[in-house]
Enzyme design. Structure first.
Site, short mmCIF file in Angstrom:
data_model
loop_
_atom_site.label_atom_id
_atom_site.label_comp_id
_atom_site.label_asym_id
_atom_site.label_seq_id
_atom_site.Cartn_x
_atom_site.Cartn_y
_atom_site.Cartn_z
N LYS A 52 0.80 -1.23 0.00
CA LYS A 52 0.00 0.00 0.00
C LYS A 52 0.83 1.29 0.00
O LYS A 52 0.34 2.35 0.38
CB LYS A 52 -1.01 0.04 1.17
CG LYS A 52 -1.83 -1.19 1.37
CD LYS A 52 -2.36 -1.78 0.09
CE LYS A 52 -3.40 -0.92 -0.60
NZ LYS A 52 -3.75 -1.51 -1.93
N HIS A 123 6.89 -7.46 -2.26
CA HIS A 123 6.71 -6.78 -0.97
C HIS A 123 7.68 -7.35 0.07
O HIS A 123 7.54 -7.07 1.26
CB HIS A 123 5.28 -6.97 -0.46
CG HIS A 123 4.24 -6.19 -1.21
ND1 HIS A 123 4.43 -4.90 -1.64
CD2 HIS A 123 2.97 -6.53 -1.57
CE1 HIS A 123 3.33 -4.48 -2.26
NE2 HIS A 123 2.44 -5.44 -2.24
N SER A 153 -4.36 3.06 4.49
CA SER A 153 -4.57 2.42 3.20
C SER A 153 -4.62 0.89 3.36
O SER A 153 -5.47 0.21 2.77
CB SER A 153 -3.45 2.82 2.24
OG SER A 153 -3.67 2.28 0.97
#
Ligand code: A3P
Length: 309
Positions: A52, A123, A153
């Site tokens: 995010k 990620h 988020s």
């Protein structure tokens, strides 16, 4: 594609577990052997972020820089998550586009990409990145976002993405974020780990979501400098238009509307795209607790984030 849980055989939300000291769900560890043994190529570009932080935005910028002039079908029929495979994802997340692999997990998608250089998303915290990326001296682009907006988020994302752990209520989520009990672990460890790596690995470009919001054109210029690209003024103008929030939100190839397990009635993937939305979520007490805790965890003075611009 619209979300209809009754028509879908949705598995239950996954549980978090400890994976080499990092909280994870099975979606990102089931294919671990292939992830670990992934063979990077010297011209691969790894786009690394904490979830995010603006991954899709930067992925699309890079995709347009490299492939914006290709046949229009590239832009109109292949979703961004297939053009920029998510390395550690163990299952397919949508349907369409490159139908070249049998299983559509991240490593197979990357291995079957027909375009070059390969743009690959991860990620993973820096210590879990497969070693061949370092051995091949690949370029890497890291995007970081201030923790407060990143947290908000992430909260809305976990509400709408059924492949994420149950987010619980906001207060509960807030505490979990501070404790680092999130998929891909602690935000604090992630941004600091990659920042530290930048000091010794010269092919890492570290950028900030807030800078991109403030001056997208300038950030694209810096990216081009890092990548050795020199788009024409016309190309740059086109890219700038395409990557505006509203245009990406309305573009089915970048807004994730083709992913069946995201419920846009709860929250859209392209949600707000702002700096400072955290102010609508944090209570005064939470803000004080956050700031106090932040000071203890963020001890590297050169790594500074802006929570408003
Ligand atoms: P918000 O939830 O705050 O709106 P990721 O791609 O890493 O999952 O990050 C998603 C976040 O980046 C979302 O933040 C999304 O709206 C924001 N984002 C994506 N494209 C953007 C753009 N073109 N401009 C601004 N923000 C963007």
């Amino acid at each position: 594609m619209s979300f209809n849980p009754e028509k879908m055989d949705l598995p239950p939300r996954p549980q978090l577990f400890d994976f080499h000291g990092v909280s994870m769900t099975h979606y990102f560890t089931d294919n671990w052997e292939n992830v670990q043994n992934f063979q990077a190529r010297p011209d691969d570009i790894l786009i690394a972020t904490y979830p995010k932080a603006g991954t899709t935005w930067v992925s699309y910028i890079l995709d347009l820089l490299y492939f914006g002039q290709m046949a229009p079908e590239h832009q109109t029929s292949i979703p961004i998550y297939e053009r920029v495979p998510f390395l550690e994802l163990s299952e397919s997340i949508g349907n369409s586009g490159y139908k070249t692999c049998t299983k559509n997990n991240g490593t197979e998608l990357a291995n079957n990409l027909p375009t070059s250089p390969r743009l690959i998303k991860t990620h993973l915290p820096v210590q879990l990145v497969p070693k061949s990326f370092w051995e091949q001296n690949c370029r890497m682009v890291y995007v970081a976002r201030n923790a407060k907006d990143n947290m908000v988020s992430f909260f809305h994302f976990d509400r709408m993405d059924m492949s994420e752990p149950e987010p619980g209520d906001w207060n509960n989520f807030f505490q979990r974020f501070l404790d680092g009990k999130m998929v891909f672990g602690s935000w604090y460890d992630h941004v600091n780990g990659w920042w530290k790596k930048k000091q010794t690995y010269s092919k890492l470009h570290y950028m900030f979501y807030e800078d991109l919001i403030e001056d997208t054109g300038w950030e694209i210029d810096k990216l081009c400098c890092f990548l050795g690209l020199s788009p024409s003024a016309e190309e740059k103008k086109q890219i700038l238009a395409c990557v505006q929030f509203d245009n990406m939100k309305n573009n089915n190839m970048t807004n994730y509307s083709t992913v069946p397990f995201m419920d846009f009635n709860i929250s859209p993937f392209m949600r707000k795209g702002k700096v400072g939305d955290w102010k609508k979520h944090f209570t005064v007490a939470q803000n004080e607790e956050f700031d106090e805790d932040y000071k203890k965890k963020m001890k590297d003075p050169p790594l500074q984030f802006r929570t408003e611009i």
